[in-house]
Design a protein around this motif. Sequence first.
Motif, PDB file in Angstrom:
ATOM      1  N   ILE A  20     -32.500 -36.411  -4.437  1.00  0.00           N
ATOM      2  CA  ILE A  20     -32.429 -35.352  -3.865  1.00  0.00           C
ATOM      3  C   ILE A  20     -33.807 -35.093  -2.774  1.00  0.00           C
ATOM      4  CG2 ILE A  20     -31.950 -33.099  -4.432  1.00  0.00           C
ATOM      5  CD1 ILE A  20     -30.726 -34.369  -6.965  1.00  0.00           C
ATOM      6  N   ARG A  21     -33.813 -35.643  -1.323  1.00  0.00           N
ATOM      7  CA  ARG A  21     -35.132 -35.040  -0.504  1.00  0.00           C
ATOM      8  C   ARG A  21     -34.662 -33.340  -0.258  1.00  0.00           C
ATOM      9  NH1 ARG A  21     -35.674 -40.239   1.582  1.00  0.00           N
ATOM     10  NH2 ARG A  21     -36.094 -41.565   0.324  1.00  0.00           N
ATOM     11  N   LEU A  22     -33.102 -33.354   0.139  1.00  0.00           N
ATOM     12  CA  LEU A  22     -33.643 -31.492   0.715  1.00  0.00           C
ATOM     13  C   LEU A  22     -31.875 -31.086   0.930  1.00  0.00           C
ATOM     14  CD1 LEU A  22     -33.858 -30.249   3.371  1.00  0.00           C
ATOM     15  CD2 LEU A  22     -32.206 -31.333   4.759  1.00  0.00           C
ATOM     16  N   LEU A  23     -32.518 -29.802  -0.551  1.00  0.00           N
ATOM     17  CA  LEU A  23     -30.709 -28.972  -0.478  1.00  0.00           C
ATOM     18  C   LEU A  23     -31.334 -27.722  -0.291  1.00  0.00           C
ATOM     19  CD1 LEU A  23     -30.558 -30.198  -4.561  1.00  0.00           C
ATOM     20  CD2 LEU A  23     -28.986 -30.750  -1.964  1.00  0.00           C
ATOM     21  N   GLU A  83     -27.576 -33.632  -9.019  1.00  0.00           N
ATOM     22  CA  GLU A  83     -28.343 -35.440 -10.388  1.00  0.00           C
ATOM     23  C   GLU A  83     -27.088 -35.464 -10.299  1.00  0.00           C
ATOM     24  OE1 GLU A  83     -30.120 -30.820 -12.031  1.00  0.00           O
ATOM     25  OE2 GLU A  83     -31.773 -31.759 -10.950  1.00  0.00           O
ATOM     26  N   ARG A  84     -25.609 -35.194 -10.518  1.00  0.00           N
ATOM     27  CA  ARG A  84     -24.583 -35.777 -10.979  1.00  0.00           C
ATOM     28  C   ARG A  84     -24.178 -36.407 -10.542  1.00  0.00           C
ATOM     29  NH1 ARG A  84     -21.058 -30.780 -12.012  1.00  0.00           N
ATOM     30  NH2 ARG A  84     -20.288 -31.760 -10.258  1.00  0.00           N
ATOM     31  N   VAL A  85     -24.040 -36.494  -8.535  1.00  0.00           N
ATOM     32  CA  VAL A  85     -24.143 -37.432  -7.802  1.00  0.00           C
ATOM     33  C   VAL A  85     -25.290 -38.818  -8.233  1.00  0.00           C
ATOM     34  CG1 VAL A  85     -24.097 -38.382  -5.251  1.00  0.00           C
ATOM     35  CG2 VAL A  85     -22.777 -35.711  -6.405  1.00  0.00           C
ATOM     36  N   VAL A  86     -25.999 -38.667  -8.148  1.00  0.00           N
ATOM     37  CA  VAL A  86     -27.191 -39.097  -8.295  1.00  0.00           C
ATOM     38  C   VAL A  86     -27.335 -39.688  -9.437  1.00  0.00           C
ATOM     39  CG1 VAL A  86     -29.766 -39.523  -8.799  1.00  0.00           C
ATOM     40  CG2 VAL A  86     -28.610 -38.208  -6.705  1.00  0.00           C
ATOM     41  N   ALA A  87     -26.542 -39.129 -10.632  1.00  0.00           N
ATOM     42  CA  ALA A  87     -26.659 -39.618 -12.155  1.00  0.00           C
ATOM     43  C   ALA A  87     -25.404 -40.495 -12.482  1.00  0.00           C
ATOM     44  CB  ALA A  87     -26.396 -39.254 -12.937  1.00  0.00           C
ATOM     45  N   LYS A  88     -24.149 -40.971 -11.014  1.00  0.00           N
ATOM     46  CA  LYS A  88     -23.356 -42.013 -11.134  1.00  0.00           C
ATOM     47  C   LYS A  88     -23.160 -42.717 -10.213  1.00  0.00           C
ATOM     48  CE  LYS A  88     -18.068 -40.916 -10.603  1.00  0.00           C
ATOM     49  NZ  LYS A  88     -16.758 -40.407 -10.780  1.00  0.00           N
ATOM     50  N   TYR A  89     -24.480 -42.828  -9.099  1.00  0.00           N
ATOM     51  CA  TYR A  89     -23.728 -43.493  -8.081  1.00  0.00           C
ATOM     52  C   TYR A  89     -25.833 -43.862  -8.006  1.00  0.00           C
ATOM     53  CZ  TYR A  89     -18.801 -42.379  -7.092  1.00  0.00           C
ATOM     54  OH  TYR A  89     -17.773 -41.990  -7.081  1.00  0.00           O
ATOM     55  N   PRO A  90     -25.649 -45.438  -7.082  1.00  0.00           N
ATOM     56  CA  PRO A  90     -27.419 -45.795  -6.794  1.00  0.00           C
ATOM     57  C   PRO A  90     -27.863 -45.106  -5.525  1.00  0.00           C
ATOM     58  CG  PRO A  90     -25.095 -47.431  -6.176  1.00  0.00           C
ATOM     59  CD  PRO A  90     -24.391 -45.947  -6.743  1.00  0.00           C
ATOM     60  N   ALA A  95     -29.096 -35.475   0.723  1.00  0.00           N
ATOM     61  CA  ALA A  95     -29.405 -34.288   1.951  1.00  0.00           C
ATOM     62  C   ALA A  95     -28.428 -33.445   1.798  1.00  0.00           C
ATOM     63  CB  ALA A  95     -30.518 -34.508   2.316  1.00  0.00           C
ATOM     64  N   ALA A  96     -28.033 -32.083   1.481  1.00  0.00           N
ATOM     65  CA  ALA A  96     -27.102 -30.926   1.724  1.00  0.00           C
ATOM     66  C   ALA A  96     -28.062 -29.528   2.074  1.00  0.00           C
ATOM     67  CB  ALA A  96     -26.565 -31.132   0.520  1.00  0.00           C
ATOM     68  N   ALA A 125     -20.116 -41.313  -2.818  1.00  0.00           N
ATOM     69  CA  ALA A 125     -21.053 -40.114  -3.532  1.00  0.00           C
ATOM     70  C   ALA A 125     -21.605 -39.583  -2.283  1.00  0.00           C
ATOM     71  CB  ALA A 125     -22.811 -40.957  -3.401  1.00  0.00           C
ATOM     72  N   CYS A 126     -21.174 -39.564  -0.951  1.00  0.00           N
ATOM     73  CA  CYS A 126     -21.041 -38.362  -0.230  1.00  0.00           C
ATOM     74  C   CYS A 126     -19.235 -37.783  -0.579  1.00  0.00           C
ATOM     75  CB  CYS A 126     -21.299 -39.238   1.204  1.00  0.00           C
ATOM     76  SG  CYS A 126     -21.715 -37.725   2.649  1.00  0.00           S
ATOM     77  N   ARG A 127     -18.813 -38.517  -0.782  1.00  0.00           N
ATOM     78  CA  ARG A 127     -17.544 -37.420  -0.852  1.00  0.00           C
ATOM     79  C   ARG A 127     -17.639 -36.589  -2.260  1.00  0.00           C
ATOM     80  NH1 ARG A 127     -12.188 -38.384   0.831  1.00  0.00           N
ATOM     81  NH2 ARG A 127     -10.843 -36.889  -0.516  1.00  0.00           N
ATOM     82  N   MET A 128     -17.917 -36.907  -3.264  1.00  0.00           N
ATOM     83  CA  MET A 128     -18.156 -36.933  -4.589  1.00  0.00           C
ATOM     84  C   MET A 128     -19.311 -35.215  -3.781  1.00  0.00           C
ATOM     85  SD  MET A 128     -20.068 -38.114  -7.959  1.00  0.00           S
ATOM     86  CE  MET A 128     -19.796 -36.525  -9.257  1.00  0.00           C
ATOM     87  N   LEU A 129     -19.825 -35.817  -3.893  1.00  0.00           N
ATOM     88  CA  LEU A 129     -21.143 -34.423  -2.837  1.00  0.00           C
ATOM     89  C   LEU A 129     -20.433 -33.516  -2.483  1.00  0.00           C
ATOM     90  CD1 LEU A 129     -23.853 -33.827  -2.548  1.00  0.00           C
ATOM     91  CD2 LEU A 129     -24.384 -34.963  -0.760  1.00  0.00           C
ATOM     92  N   ILE A 130     -19.578 -33.453  -1.259  1.00  0.00           N
ATOM     93  CA  ILE A 130     -19.131 -32.273  -0.103  1.00  0.00           C
ATOM     94  C   ILE A 130     -18.381 -32.187  -1.527  1.00  0.00           C
ATOM     95  CG2 ILE A 130     -17.677 -34.234   1.086  1.00  0.00           C
ATOM     96  CD1 ILE A 130     -19.541 -30.196   2.452  1.00  0.00           C
ATOM     97  N   ASP A 131     -17.183 -33.512  -1.981  1.00  0.00           N
ATOM     98  CA  ASP A 131     -16.135 -31.946  -2.939  1.00  0.00           C
ATOM     99  C   ASP A 131     -16.612 -30.996  -4.201  1.00  0.00           C
ATOM    100  OD1 ASP A 131     -14.294 -33.557  -0.835  1.00  0.00           O
ATOM    101  OD2 ASP A 131     -13.787 -34.927  -2.594  1.00  0.00           O
ATOM    102  N   ASP A 132     -17.610 -31.900  -4.607  1.00  0.00           N
ATOM    103  CA  ASP A 132     -17.892 -30.762  -5.615  1.00  0.00           C
ATOM    104  C   ASP A 132     -18.614 -29.794  -4.986  1.00  0.00           C
ATOM    105  OD1 ASP A 132     -16.369 -32.842  -6.821  1.00  0.00           O
ATOM    106  OD2 ASP A 132     -18.315 -33.597  -7.851  1.00  0.00           O
TER     107      ASP A 132
END
Length: 156
Positions: A20-23, A83-90, A95-96, A125-132
């Motif tokens: 997680i580089r940038l939030l 963190e949830r996205v990182v736990a689910k995907y490699p 960044a967001a 992973a990107c789809r999950m990130l933006i949707d969540d």
Amino acid sequence: MDGMAPHFDHPGEQAAADPIRLLEIRETPLSLDEVFQAVGDDATGGTTLFVGTVRDHDGGVDVDSLGYSCHPTAVAEMRRVAERVVAKYPVRALAAVHRIGDLSVGDLAVVVAVSCPHRGEAFEACRMLIDDLKHEVPIWKHQRFSDGTEEWVGAC
């Protein structure tokens, strides 16, 4: 490690320690380059970047402008989602950045990116990130329409 700096044998290995580089949530204009550079990693084969912009209509009504605001816990909620996205995907890097304040049609409202070893994982992973982020982070949109009406989106 007796006070010595850690040693990494492979390029990008240090980056994998904290993907997680940038939030951020900010009032200033967003940069595609900043977000894309934040997820750069030599071990990735796929990087997906999503850009959300202010459109000129919603529900058949012309949009003049809009404003975003957020709850003080919004960045912490962004981290929880990331963190949830990182736990689910490699995920090698994520960044967001979301904008708040008054925006005009065409302005960037949100930019997210994810880098993974393969493109399919990066897309998912990107789809999950933006949707969540959209559904769970307390960021609210106040739209102002050309007919004089207005609407709050995401406010409970």
